[in-house]
Write a protein that holds these residues in place. Structure first.
Motif, mmCIF file in Angstrom:
data_model
loop_
_atom_site.group_PDB
_atom_site.id
_atom_site.type_symbol
_atom_site.label_atom_id
_atom_site.label_comp_id
_atom_site.label_asym_id
_atom_site.label_seq_id
_atom_site.Cartn_x
_atom_site.Cartn_y
_atom_site.Cartn_z
ATOM 1 N N SER A 63 35.495 44.695 41.806
ATOM 2 C CA SER A 63 35.987 43.415 41.275
ATOM 3 C C SER A 63 36.409 42.467 42.397
ATOM 4 O O SER A 63 36.626 42.894 43.541
ATOM 5 C CB SER A 63 37.189 43.718 40.355
ATOM 6 N N ASP A 80 36.005 52.740 44.179
ATOM 7 C CA ASP A 80 36.872 52.083 43.191
ATOM 8 C C ASP A 80 37.213 53.088 42.100
ATOM 9 O O ASP A 80 36.486 54.056 41.898
ATOM 10 C CB ASP A 80 36.169 50.858 42.575
ATOM 11 N N TYR A 103 55.418 44.034 44.936
ATOM 12 C CA TYR A 103 54.163 43.540 45.529
ATOM 13 C C TYR A 103 54.420 42.920 46.903
ATOM 14 O O TYR A 103 53.725 43.233 47.878
ATOM 15 C CB TYR A 103 53.500 42.531 44.588
ATOM 16 N N THR A 143 40.652 35.631 40.872
ATOM 17 C CA THR A 143 40.121 36.957 40.536
ATOM 18 C C THR A 143 40.905 37.468 39.324
ATOM 19 O O THR A 143 41.898 36.850 38.931
ATOM 20 C CB THR A 143 40.306 37.979 41.690
#
Ligand code: NAD
Length: 258
Positions: A11, A32, A157, A192
């Motif tokens: 992706s 992945d 994050y 994305t």
């Protein structure tokens, strides 16, 4: 020429980088957790959030690339909306363990590129905590301590990507004798599938204001171009550093330009 191993190939930035590399004649081995159709090279399906998943990848790469690798792109990543352990395991420990574990396959002139983020630039107060976490030998204990630290738990994050930048310097130092380069790339917001999660995590207005300022979000191809350059043998003297690819966002936000 030797293949390049690339995580997160299913992706976004990983898929764009794999396609760009293939179009330039590189052989790519994609990794992945999500199966992907239409991937040109060899594909390894694995979950990088666990040591067992990482070991399986290293084993398969050893079989698929017996002559070694020209590079490793650690692109797989998860947003802060995922559970803390997943964020820190995939974004930090997978980068560290995969890179160290592939040392026997990374020969002279190989290049490693890790994905950090421009958001990490806003959060400089935790360098010491990042060092302790990113370099911890006991991963379970480090994850438990991180979960108990509200500043980290609420900014998993940001913390993970600051760790990536620190880890990049550390790995570059570890590999300098082997003549393997290790750099990171820090994108700003990229269009994305995980952009929606970033909006939830960092605030819709803050993320959207970046696109208002710059005219658009980055396209995955904008980032892939820089990753591919760092993976190539051209920038032979670029090592242990981070390349910000954010259209000028951090410069603008930290400037006095109104
Ligand atoms: P994406 O969600 O489109 O792609 C991420 C890929 O990583 C997916 O294919 C996913 O299946 C894979 N992945 C996630 N967890 C995994 C696991 N446990 N095991 C194996 N694979 C796993 O996101 P993207 O925007 O292409 O992000 C790529 C990298 O760029 C990430 O590290 C992300 O943090 C970073 N980044 C993205 C942005 C952005 O705005 N999109 C900004 C800065 C940094």
């Amino acid at each position: 020429s030797l293949p390049i191993a690339l995580t997160g190939c299913a992706s976004g930035i990983g898929a764009a980088t794999a396609a760009l590399l293939a179009s330039r004649g590189y052989t790519v081995i994609g990794i992945d957790r999500t199966a992907t159709t239409g991937f040109a090279g060899d594909f390894i399906q694995a979950d990088l959030s666990t040591p067992a998943g990482i070991s399986a990848v290293i084993e398969k790469l050893t079989t698929l690339a017996p002559q070694g690798l020209a590079g490793l792109a650690n692109i797989a990543g998860v947003p802060g909306t995922a559970p803390l352990r997943t964020v820190l395991s995939v974004n930090v420990f997978a980068v560290r363990e995969l890179t160290r574990g592939l040392a026997p396959l990374l020969g002279e002139r190989a290049s490693v590129v890790n994905l950090a983020s421009s958001v990490a630039f806003g959060w400089r107060s935790v360098a010491e905590a990042c060092r302790d976490f990113a370099l911890a030998e006991d991963q379970d204990q480090a994850l438990e301590q991180a979960a108990a630290d509200t500043a980290i738990a609420e900014n998993s994050y940001l913390f993970s990507k600051q760790c990536v930048r620190l880890l990049t310097e550390q790995l570059a130092a570890e590999f300098v004798g082997a003549r393997v380069r290790v750099n990171s790339v820090s994108p700003g917001p990229v269009q994305t599938p995980i952009l929606d999660d970033f909006k939830k995590d960092h605030g819709q207005d803050k993320v959207n204001s970046a696109a208002e300022l710059l005219g658009r979000f980055a396209a995955p191809e904008d980032i892939a171009e820089v990753i591919a350059y760092l993976l190539s043998s051209q920038p032979i003297w670029v090592n242990g550093t981070d390349v910000r690819v954010d259209g000028g966002l951090v410069a603008y936000r930290s400037s006095s330009v109104p």
